[in-house]
Design an enzyme around this catalytic site. Structure first.
Site, short mmCIF file in Angstrom:
data_model
loop_
_atom_site.label_atom_id
_atom_site.label_comp_id
_atom_site.label_asym_id
_atom_site.label_seq_id
_atom_site.Cartn_x
_atom_site.Cartn_y
_atom_site.Cartn_z
N CYS A 126 -20.86 8.26 13.56
CA CYS A 126 -21.76 8.79 12.54
C CYS A 126 -21.38 10.23 12.31
CB CYS A 126 -23.22 8.68 13.00
SG CYS A 126 -24.39 9.46 11.86
N GLU A 157 -21.47 6.02 5.60
CA GLU A 157 -20.22 5.52 6.15
C GLU A 157 -19.30 5.20 4.98
OE1 GLU A 157 -19.24 5.74 9.02
OE2 GLU A 157 -20.98 5.71 10.36
#
Length: 232
Positions: free
Chosen positions: A2, A102
């Site tokens: 992340c 993402e």
């Protein structure tokens, strides 16, 4: 991993959601990146927000900066890593967010940015660890990282890892200094895909300097020429 997330809610919304006081000023953030100063709630001060830098300088650095800061750690092996064991036992935190980003690889050179949120787009918490260290100038600084795990079915289509999202009912247990290791590890589960949603966003998110609401707007999927068209 992340490496980018959003916290686009207001200071009041954050205080109401976490029942915690935020003494510092806060403006909504749309494109949070490593090294930046952002709100967290720590096990040492669960009734108030702290502002820490994203990217841990681990304990083993012996109060000296290291060249590479850790922004993520794998939840599956967190009890085995000497560099994070102390933080896991003593220094856990909640990292408030309302979405994370993402990138999906399309071909060899193109990556399409996606935003992932809860189904109702409400605030949620990443599982975090925090650390304190003294920099070269003798100033104490506080940093944090985000734990990651295997992706659920929604995220798996885009990336092979996702941040650990703590269910609201488990947040107090995560901050509780007396929670057992088994209790903590049980909290670090994969968040169910049916409780989340995702959509493609503007390539503006690719650049850390961009931090505007436009980043969160839904876009049409990338066409074969790599062009984006914003809805609306």
């Amino acid at each position: 991993m992340c490496g980018r997330y959003s916290l686009s809610k207001s200071k009041l919304e954050l205080e109401e959601r976490y029942q915690a006081e935020m003494l510092e000023a806060f403006d909504p953030r749309y494109n949070i990146a490593p090294t930046q100063l952002v709100p967290v709630i720590t096990s040492d001060s669960p009734r108030g927000f702290s502002h820490f830098y994203w990217g841990i300088t681990p304990e083993f650095s012996k109060n000296k900066p290291v060249s590479q800061k850790f922004i993520n750690a794998r939840a599956e092996t967190i009890t085995e890593k000497i560099s994070f064991k102390s933080s896991f036992e003593k220094r856990r935190c909640l990292v408030p967010a309302d979405g994370f980003f993402e990138w999906k690889k399309v071909g060899k050179k193109i990556r399409v940015p996606y935003r992932f949120t809860l189904a109702d787009e409400s605030l949620f918490s990443f599982a975090g660890l925090w650390e304190e260290y003294e920099n070269e100038n003798g100033i104490i600084q506080h940093t944090f990282l985000i734990l990651t795990t295997s992706p659920n079915g929604l995220v798996a289509d885009v990336h092979d890892r996702m941040p650990v999202i703590i269910k609201k009912e488990d947040e107090k247990k995560w901050l509780d200094k007396y929670s057992s290791e088994d209790t903590l590890l049980d909290i670090l589960k994969i968040y169910p895909a049916d409780g989340m949603m995702s959509y493609t966003v503007s390539p503006l998110v690719n650049h850390v300097g961009n931090d505007s609401p436009q980043i969160l707007r839904k876009t049409s999927p990338m066409d074969q020429f790599g062009n984006y068209t914003l809805f609306g």
